[in-house]
Motif scaffolding. Sequence first.
Motif, PDB file in Angstrom:
ATOM      1  N   SER A 362       0.844  -1.190   0.000  1.00 42.75           N
ATOM      2  CA  SER A 362       0.000   0.000   0.000  1.00 42.75           C
ATOM      3  C   SER A 362       0.880   1.241   0.000  1.00 42.75           C
ATOM      4  O   SER A 362       2.091   1.165  -0.220  1.00 42.75           O
ATOM      5  CB  SER A 362      -0.939  -0.004   1.208  1.00 42.75           C
ATOM      6  N   THR A 364       1.312   5.198   2.184  1.00 42.03           N
ATOM      7  CA  THR A 364       0.860   6.005   3.315  1.00 42.03           C
ATOM      8  C   THR A 364      -0.236   6.956   2.847  1.00 42.03           C
ATOM      9  O   THR A 364      -0.160   7.534   1.758  1.00 42.03           O
ATOM     10  CB  THR A 364       2.026   6.803   3.920  1.00 42.03           C
ATOM     11  N   GLU A 367      -3.901   3.469   3.211  1.00 44.95           N
ATOM     12  CA  GLU A 367      -3.742   2.129   3.739  1.00 44.95           C
ATOM     13  C   GLU A 367      -5.054   1.360   3.904  1.00 44.95           C
ATOM     14  O   GLU A 367      -5.047   0.206   4.346  1.00 44.95           O
ATOM     15  CB  GLU A 367      -2.921   2.160   5.025  1.00 44.95           C
ATOM     16  N   GLN A 370      -5.239  -2.121   0.014  1.00 49.64           N
ATOM     17  CA  GLN A 370      -4.152  -3.086   0.100  1.00 49.64           C
ATOM     18  C   GLN A 370      -4.193  -3.983  -1.132  1.00 49.64           C
ATOM     19  O   GLN A 370      -5.260  -4.397  -1.576  1.00 49.64           O
ATOM     20  CB  GLN A 370      -4.289  -3.941   1.364  1.00 49.64           C
ATOM     21  N   VAL A 385       4.332   1.077   1.531  1.00 51.11           N
ATOM     22  CA  VAL A 385       4.148   0.344   2.788  1.00 51.11           C
ATOM     23  C   VAL A 385       4.035  -1.151   2.491  1.00 51.11           C
ATOM     24  O   VAL A 385       3.266  -1.569   1.623  1.00 51.11           O
ATOM     25  CB  VAL A 385       2.884   0.816   3.537  1.00 51.11           C
ATOM     26  N   THR A 387       3.085  -4.611   4.637  1.00 50.49           N
ATOM     27  CA  THR A 387       2.497  -5.030   5.903  1.00 50.49           C
ATOM     28  C   THR A 387       2.418  -6.554   5.965  1.00 50.49           C
ATOM     29  O   THR A 387       2.015  -7.197   4.999  1.00 50.49           O
ATOM     30  CB  THR A 387       1.076  -4.454   6.075  1.00 50.49           C
ATOM     31  N   ARG A 430       5.080  -3.552   9.975  1.00 51.68           N
ATOM     32  CA  ARG A 430       4.749  -2.502   8.999  1.00 51.68           C
ATOM     33  C   ARG A 430       6.049  -1.797   8.621  1.00 51.68           C
ATOM     34  O   ARG A 430       6.696  -1.166   9.454  1.00 51.68           O
ATOM     35  CB  ARG A 430       3.747  -1.517   9.591  1.00 51.68           C
TER      36      ARG A 430
END
Length: 491
Positions: A362, A364, A367, A370, A385, A387, A430
């Motif tokens: 993803s 910032t 989020e 995904q 990102v 996760t 993360r």
Amino acid sequence: MGRNTRKRRTPLAAKVVAGAAALAVGGGGLVWANFHASAHEENPDHNRTRSAAAQVATIDCPDVGQELSDVPDRARGEVDGELATMDSQITEAYKRLATTRRAQAGDPRFVENTILGPLKDRRKAIIDRIQLEINRAGGRADDDLDRLAGCQGRPAEQPQNDGGQDDGQGQDGGQNQDDNGNGAAGPVADDFIDINDVEPNSRDSQNGLAADGDGGSTGTFTTDCGVNENNLFNSDNLIAAPGVDNGAHHVHDYVGNQDNDAFSSDEDLANADTSCQNQGDKSTYYWPVLRLQDGTEEFDANDLGGGAEGNVGRILKPAQAELKFVGNKQSDVVAMPKFLRIITGDAKSFTNGDANANSSWSCTGFEDRQVTDKYPLCPEGSQVVRTSNFQSCWDGENIDSANHRDHMAFVQEDGGCPNGFQAIPQLQVRLVYDIPTPAVENGSVRNPYAVDSFPEQLHKPITDHNDFINVMDEDLMNEVVDCINSGEDCR
């Protein structure tokens, strides 16, 4: 950048010289190589897409390691060694495939007769030894494992540019300007998606569901272990390939435990230094590095696991690495046993399928969006990102299992654990990166970023994965459990 320089043994699997992007994976995987030369095609520019597809062949081998669910503890070292030998066999088959294109073009049976057939025979011999080692140790080997011996040749799912050699003469050995320096192993333009084109809350995988929420145990415990400021890198995997140098065939970032390579014992881990602020946390947290394929030559540009296996470009450290343990929606959590090992995601999911995939990408500010099988293109001011929400249901007995999965399970859709499993703190990782947004135009991508991978996995985003070994001391683990079960947020 520096790297882990601990003295290491060098087993057979690491001695095989990797060709342009040779690959060996836990006894299974898909090896790709440029298949037919196109130097004599008429009008090659007009036929580029068609001819590129024709040039690529793959060898798709069943993943033997994932089929071994009942291996006695005292046979696991020998079995791991046999799987490493299988890896070297696949690497050798790739080299043969990549350096015999002229012969292949003249004989449609060449690959089957001289590569796949002999490879099947060698794999069957290894499988027979694995069965014998399991039975000698008191286990009961599957009598049907021979079904996994054969590998199939098939075209790759996407065109690849011609960057290999022809019969060792280098006729087509030049690197194409758009192969990103890795022998056209990817990523390609279709591996990227504008984050604005991802539907909110649309991730369809049930793997990696967040365990925390209302009800049950609602607290959290966050541990700060930095972002690999000590430059600890290697291409080992202590969980999946213990005792095997370069067992991962791609490079990992490590935070937490500072004595983590293929030959580290539990005692080594317990006595090691840690990068975590809380010195009671000597756990090891590791993941494949991201690289920006911008032409940078890293410290491993010529090494196995690095450039010699298609993992090229500038290693990108995360700007943030958030490591948080959360509770369970349905119940209290119990303490993790020391040295519990968990792998989440599947480094081979491009060839194995998505049953164990747990990738989540993803940006910032976005989020709620995904994506599992694409790298996000983030707008200006937004960061990439990654996760990972780990399995958080434990069988209550084992710290590992033969295929490194059966002792753990994901929470179910209602947040509870399957029958026979109990809830432990769920690790959520993360990772946030400052990455220049790649330019994707006219079906090409310039300066892409990509996760390190086994070369046959073509740097696909769905192959992202994350690894953890619990080496918290008893007092700290009890503190983690108490914080989570009492609904507190602790650090």
